[in-house]
Write an enzyme that holds these catalytic residues in place. Structure first.
Site, PDB file in Angstrom:
ATOM      1  N   LYS A  52       0.739  -1.195  -0.065  1.00  0.00           N
ATOM      2  CA  LYS A  52       0.111   0.073   0.165  1.00  0.00           C
ATOM      3  C   LYS A  52       0.773   1.244  -0.065  1.00  0.00           C
ATOM      4  O   LYS A  52       0.567   2.274  -0.768  1.00  0.00           O
ATOM      5  CB  LYS A  52      -1.045   0.096   1.242  1.00  0.00           C
ATOM      6  CG  LYS A  52      -2.062  -1.019   1.059  1.00  0.00           C
ATOM      7  CD  LYS A  52      -2.635  -1.308   2.429  1.00  0.00           C
ATOM      8  CE  LYS A  52      -3.804  -2.358   2.224  1.00  0.00           C
ATOM      9  NZ  LYS A  52      -4.259  -3.131   3.363  1.00  0.00           N
ATOM     10  N   GLN A  96      -4.760  -1.695   9.467  1.00  0.00           N
ATOM     11  CA  GLN A  96      -4.469  -3.106   9.051  1.00  0.00           C
ATOM     12  C   GLN A  96      -4.923  -4.116   9.933  1.00  0.00           C
ATOM     13  O   GLN A  96      -4.609  -3.950  11.073  1.00  0.00           O
ATOM     14  CB  GLN A  96      -3.031  -3.279   8.611  1.00  0.00           C
ATOM     15  CG  GLN A  96      -2.647  -4.454   7.845  1.00  0.00           C
ATOM     16  CD  GLN A  96      -3.275  -4.433   6.512  1.00  0.00           C
ATOM     17  OE1 GLN A  96      -3.223  -3.653   5.573  1.00  0.00           O
ATOM     18  NE2 GLN A  96      -4.016  -5.681   6.279  1.00  0.00           N
ATOM     19  N   ASP A 119     -11.429   2.250   3.875  1.00  0.00           N
ATOM     20  CA  ASP A 119     -11.577   0.978   3.977  1.00  0.00           C
ATOM     21  C   ASP A 119     -13.050   0.515   3.639  1.00  0.00           C
ATOM     22  O   ASP A 119     -13.420  -0.595   3.406  1.00  0.00           O
ATOM     23  CB  ASP A 119     -11.018  -0.044   5.133  1.00  0.00           C
ATOM     24  CG  ASP A 119      -9.826  -0.784   4.710  1.00  0.00           C
ATOM     25  OD1 ASP A 119      -9.518  -0.967   3.540  1.00  0.00           O
ATOM     26  OD2 ASP A 119      -8.841  -1.032   5.517  1.00  0.00           O
TER      27      ASP A 119
END
Ligand code: NAD
Length: 280
Positions: A52, A96, A119
């Site tokens: 990322k 994460q 997200d």
């Protein structure tokens, strides 16, 4: 039979992202910025986070990496999120997952401001998707929708079968297909006769995380097959679909790797640009 080439489309999306950020820079505007929080040293998470970061760097998005020790307290993590929420130069925030057991994932993801939740895991964003309203779409299902669109695959009136009902893939996937006019069936571990449903699918999305779950005799002639699974078989990465058996019957199919995975990464960049627009 056509391969749905996620790798190529993701490269195109990255180029477009780089053009957008270059244009912002030329106008003397602030760079879009993504903050990624990694707790602990899970090797798979470290790879995902590094990817990322690299995607951001190569497309002109500023990447803020926060690597925290695995024994950090929930209060410390929440106060970092609060700080990033309040920072006008940070557009997107991503924690994460999975988090170490002592940290409540729901509480942590819910703490991210809805306009920075790239997200799209928060209840507020899930609600917006359910209502068909604008907001962030979770990267994996959004990437699949983009891939189908790129290849001109019409969803309206089609029998769409999603195998998997997780909050990050199966459920939002079903909602996006429904919004696009598909007739949607969601299968899961309690489904009595999986192949009864998969055989009816014009568009089949396999997101169970089980190698070889979808065999050639379980799909319809001419079906569009999208394989989300990321499994290991004999040390090699593979999806949920037995590719060799399904290729002769499918009209379109995603490979693993090179299908859904790169699209997921590309959609994170797009969501960060969307968050940048929200900040204006
Ligand atoms: P998950 O374990 O949270 O959910 C799996 C779902 O599949 C569950 O709802 C379960 O009911 C269903 N399922 C499992 N076995 C089944 C069976 N035999 N029959 C019918 N349904 C079954 O997993 P997830 O997070 O949704 O991820 C699914 C897969 O997709 C995993 O392999 C994961 O690694 C992969 N994944 C890939 C990407 C990508 O970008 N390519 C992104 C996210 C997840």
């Amino acid at each position: 039979m056509t391969i749905l080439d996620g790798k190529a489309l993701a490269a195109k999306i990255k180029e477009e992202t780089a053009k957008t950020t270059a244009a912002l820079a030329a106008e003397g505007k602030r760079q879009p910025c993504l903050a990624v929080i990694l707790v602990g040293e899970d090797p798979a998470s470290q790879i995902y986070v590094r990817n990322k970061h690299n995607d951001c760097v190569t497309t002109g998005i500023k990447s803020l990496m926060h690597t925290l020790p695995k024994d950090i307290t929930e209060d410390e993590l929440l106060s970092l999120i609060d700080k990033l929420n309040a920072d006008d130069t940070v557009d997107g925030i991503l924690v994460q997952l999975p988090l170490p057991k002592h940290l409540n994932e729901e509480k942590v993801t819910e703490r991210i401001s809805v306009n920075k939740d790239v997200d799209a895991f928060s209840a507020a964003n899930v609600g917006l998707i359910t209502l068909g309203k604008a907001g962030f779409k979770p990267c994996t299902p959004a990437g699949i929708m983009r891939l189908l669109e790129e290849y001109g695959i019409d969803i309206k009136g089609k029998e769409c079968v999603v195998v998997g009902r997780s909050n990050i893939v199966g459920k939002p996937m079903a909602l996006l297909l429904l919004a696009a006019g598909g007739t949607v069936t969601v299968c899961h571990t309690k489904t009595a006769d999986l192949s009864f449903h998969t055989k009816r699918a014009d568009i089949l999305i396999a997101a169970a995380g089980k190698a070889d779950l979808i065999r050639g005799d379980m799909i319809k002639e001419g079906a569009v097959i999208v394989d989300v699974g990321m499994n290991r078989k004999d040390g090699k990465l593979c999806g949920d679909v037995n590719f060799e058996e399904c290729v002769p019957k499918a009209s379109y199919i995603t490979p693993v790797p090179g299908g859904v995975g790169p699209m997921t990464r590309a959609m994170l960049l797009e969501n960060t640009l969307t968050a940048y627009k929200f900040s204006k």
